[in-house]
Design a protein around this motif. Structure first.
Motif, PDB file in Angstrom:
ATOM      1  N   ALA A   1      -3.557  -6.944   1.689  1.00  0.00           N
ATOM      2  CA  ALA A   1      -4.732  -7.355   2.459  1.00  0.00           C
ATOM      3  C   ALA A   1      -5.970  -6.560   2.031  1.00  0.00           C
ATOM      4  O   ALA A   1      -7.086  -7.102   1.947  1.00  0.00           O
ATOM      5  N   TYR A   2      -5.770  -5.306   1.728  1.00  0.00           N
ATOM      6  CA  TYR A   2      -6.861  -4.449   1.249  1.00  0.00           C
ATOM      7  C   TYR A   2      -7.432  -4.992  -0.065  1.00  0.00           C
ATOM      8  O   TYR A   2      -8.657  -5.108  -0.234  1.00  0.00           O
ATOM      9  N   LEU A   3      -6.569  -5.374  -0.980  1.00  0.00           N
ATOM     10  CA  LEU A   3      -7.019  -5.901  -2.272  1.00  0.00           C
ATOM     11  C   LEU A   3      -7.688  -7.259  -2.117  1.00  0.00           C
ATOM     12  O   LEU A   3      -8.658  -7.565  -2.826  1.00  0.00           O
ATOM     13  N   GLN A   4      -7.209  -8.076  -1.205  1.00  0.00           N
ATOM     14  CA  GLN A   4      -7.849  -9.373  -0.979  1.00  0.00           C
ATOM     15  C   GLN A   4      -9.277  -9.197  -0.501  1.00  0.00           C
ATOM     16  O   GLN A   4     -10.169  -9.965  -0.879  1.00  0.00           O
ATOM     17  N   GLY A   5      -9.503  -8.161   0.293  1.00  0.00           N
ATOM     18  CA  GLY A   5     -10.861  -7.884   0.734  1.00  0.00           C
ATOM     19  C   GLY A   5     -11.747  -7.415  -0.406  1.00  0.00           C
ATOM     20  O   GLY A   5     -12.910  -7.824  -0.507  1.00  0.00           O
ATOM     21  N   ILE A   6     -11.205  -6.583  -1.280  1.00  0.00           N
ATOM     22  CA  ILE A   6     -11.982  -6.096  -2.421  1.00  0.00           C
ATOM     23  C   ILE A   6     -12.362  -7.241  -3.342  1.00  0.00           C
ATOM     24  O   ILE A   6     -13.489  -7.313  -3.851  1.00  0.00           O
TER      25      ILE A   6
ATOM     26  N   GLU B   1      -2.682  -9.470 -11.202  1.00  0.00           N
ATOM     27  CA  GLU B   1      -1.362  -8.861 -11.082  1.00  0.00           C
ATOM     28  C   GLU B   1      -1.413  -7.364 -11.360  1.00  0.00           C
ATOM     29  O   GLU B   1      -0.748  -6.567 -10.678  1.00  0.00           O
ATOM     30  N   TYR B   2      -2.224  -6.960 -12.368  1.00  0.00           N
ATOM     31  CA  TYR B   2      -2.285  -5.544 -12.711  1.00  0.00           C
ATOM     32  C   TYR B   2      -2.862  -4.738 -11.553  1.00  0.00           C
ATOM     33  O   TYR B   2      -2.460  -3.583 -11.315  1.00  0.00           O
ATOM     34  N   ALA B   3      -3.821  -5.309 -10.807  1.00  0.00           N
ATOM     35  CA  ALA B   3      -4.424  -4.592  -9.681  1.00  0.00           C
ATOM     36  C   ALA B   3      -3.404  -4.358  -8.576  1.00  0.00           C
ATOM     37  O   ALA B   3      -3.335  -3.268  -7.994  1.00  0.00           O
ATOM     38  N   THR B   4      -2.602  -5.382  -8.298  1.00  0.00           N
ATOM     39  CA  THR B   4      -1.554  -5.213  -7.292  1.00  0.00           C
ATOM     40  C   THR B   4      -0.540  -4.171  -7.726  1.00  0.00           C
ATOM     41  O   THR B   4      -0.156  -3.281  -6.952  1.00  0.00           O
TER      42      THR B   4
ATOM     43  N   GLY C   1     -13.186   3.192   2.155  1.00  0.00           N
ATOM     44  CA  GLY C   1     -12.079   2.817   3.028  1.00  0.00           C
ATOM     45  C   GLY C   1     -10.782   2.638   2.260  1.00  0.00           C
ATOM     46  O   GLY C   1     -10.782   2.232   1.096  1.00  0.00           O
ATOM     47  N   SER C   2      -9.674   2.946   2.909  1.00  0.00           N
ATOM     48  CA  SER C   2      -8.352   2.832   2.294  1.00  0.00           C
ATOM     49  C   SER C   2      -7.352   2.321   3.324  1.00  0.00           C
ATOM     50  O   SER C   2      -7.465   2.641   4.511  1.00  0.00           O
ATOM     51  N   PRO C   3      -6.347   1.559   2.887  1.00  0.00           N
ATOM     52  CA  PRO C   3      -5.314   1.114   3.820  1.00  0.00           C
ATOM     53  C   PRO C   3      -4.495   2.293   4.310  1.00  0.00           C
ATOM     54  O   PRO C   3      -4.410   3.330   3.644  1.00  0.00           O
ATOM     55  N   THR C   4      -3.886   2.126   5.473  1.00  0.00           N
ATOM     56  CA  THR C   4      -3.135   3.224   6.077  1.00  0.00           C
ATOM     57  C   THR C   4      -1.630   3.060   5.948  1.00  0.00           C
ATOM     58  O   THR C   4      -0.873   3.944   6.331  1.00  0.00           O
ATOM     59  N   ARG C   5      -1.182   1.917   5.412  1.00  0.00           N
ATOM     60  CA  ARG C   5       0.254   1.671   5.218  1.00  0.00           C
ATOM     61  C   ARG C   5       0.452   0.905   3.916  1.00  0.00           C
ATOM     62  O   ARG C   5      -0.434   0.164   3.484  1.00  0.00           O
ATOM     63  N   MET C   6       1.604   1.067   3.299  1.00  0.00           N
ATOM     64  CA  MET C   6       1.917   0.327   2.081  1.00  0.00           C
ATOM     65  C   MET C   6       1.816  -1.178   2.311  1.00  0.00           C
ATOM     66  O   MET C   6       1.355  -1.921   1.442  1.00  0.00           O
ATOM     67  N   GLU C   7       2.233  -1.628   3.505  1.00  0.00           N
ATOM     68  CA  GLU C   7       2.221  -3.055   3.795  1.00  0.00           C
ATOM     69  C   GLU C   7       0.805  -3.634   3.814  1.00  0.00           C
ATOM     70  O   GLU C   7       0.617  -4.857   3.718  1.00  0.00           O
ATOM     71  N   ASP C   8      -0.197  -2.775   3.964  1.00  0.00           N
ATOM     72  CA  ASP C   8      -1.574  -3.243   4.051  1.00  0.00           C
ATOM     73  C   ASP C   8      -2.264  -3.355   2.693  1.00  0.00           C
ATOM     74  O   ASP C   8      -3.401  -3.836   2.615  1.00  0.00           O
ATOM     75  N   VAL C   9      -1.607  -2.889   1.629  1.00  0.00           N
ATOM     76  CA  VAL C   9      -2.245  -2.905   0.312  1.00  0.00           C
ATOM     77  C   VAL C   9      -2.652  -4.317  -0.120  1.00  0.00           C
ATOM     78  O   VAL C   9      -3.780  -4.518  -0.605  1.00  0.00           O
TER      79      VAL C   9
END
Length: 287
Positions: free
Chosen positions: A14-19, A27-30, A4-12
């Motif tokens: 929230a996507y990482l918080q789930g991972i 910080e490096y992951a963001t 699964g991947s986010p569909t908008r830059m703004e969702d990145v």
């Protein structure tokens, strides 16, 4: 089943918080993920490819009887739990679970099978689960050999590539053996005299990961006098950011920096060869 991947830059975020399962996101992951998604306009190519692949598989399997095909992602919509809720499985006695990964992995199996079992348990459902953990090497060779032949330039060093995995939970011997076997079978079918294998995208946590790194292998390729490199990402089934960014941009940039030409094959994506192979493997479990 897919990552699964986010569909908008703004969702990145929230996507990482789930991972990271609610833990602080490094910080490096963001930074790295923001750069990757910005490179492709904020939308990973994965979602559209996987959606198309699922539609084609569904259409093909429906010709042979009533088989429901649904997509459940681990880290983005449609989440696995949502997909189970949307499926009419009260009378279903068997589920064939197929994560879209080419090689068997204990870590991958656990990360998809456990959530599936929990989602079913929450709904008091107990169908038989047949889990497909990887694709046989001869099947992968039939898919990949034409891609290698199509893209091979005379004099290329051919580098078969897969995603590295951490070894602190699983030894991943089966994954490594399957990678080596698929690479060997594909090289033989494509008529290659020599080839190389290496792992990409090693994470920044843990001390032990599957090796060798593609960067270490590059030194060996250079030492042998090759002037061009064909990357074959056989450890992936469809295009996504870890290929476009980690392999093409970062590694490909290093290859060019060393004075060599870099190019790579395409991916199976939603092509007929992968669709047909997935359908055959699923029907083997259904029948």
């Amino acid at each position: 089943m897919a990552y699964g991947s986010p569909t908008r830059m703004e969702d990145v975020p929230a996507y990482l918080q789930g991972i990271y399962e609610g833990k602080p996101v490094p910080e490096y992951a963001t930074r790295e993920n923001t750069e990757k998604y910005a490179m492709v306009g904020g939308i990973s190519p994965s979602n559209a490819i996987v959606d198309s692949l699922v539609r084609k598989i569904s259409a093909k399997l429906s010709q042979g009887g009533e088989i429901d095909v649904i997509l459940g992602n681990k880290h983005w919509s449609p989440w696995l739990d949502q997909s189970i809720s949307s499926l009419s499985i009260s009378n279903t006695d068997k589920i064939v679970a197929f994560p879209l990964f080419p090689f068997p992995s204990g870590g991958v199996k656990g990360s998809y099978l456990d959530p599936l079992e929990k989602a079913l348990s929450r709904r008091n459902l107990n169908p038989e689960i047949r889990f497909i953990n990887g694709i046989p090497s001869d099947v992968l060779a039939d898919i990949w050999a034409p891609l290698v032949r199509k893209n091979y330039w005379k004099g290329d060093a051919v580098l078969f590539d897969a995603h590295s995995l951490p070894l602190f939970r699983e030894k991943e011997d089966d994954y490594n053996a399957a990678f080596m076997s698929a690479s060997r079978s594909t090289a033989e079918e494509a008529g290659l005299q020599e080839y190389f294998v290496g792992y990409q995208s090693r994470g920044k946590y843990g001390n032990r990961w599957l090796e060798p790194s593609i960067y270490e292998v590059l030194e060996n390729i250079m030492a042998k006098g090759y002037r061009s490199l064909l990357a074959v990402p056989i450890g992936f089934l469809y295009e996504h950011l870890e290929i476009l960014y980690d392999l093409d941009l970062e590694f490909g940039g290093k290859v060019k920096e060393m004075g060599m030409d870099y190019h790579r094959t395409g991916l199976p994506d939603d092509g007929d060869s992968l669709v047909d192979s997935v359908c055959r493997l699923v029907m083997n479990e259904v029948s």
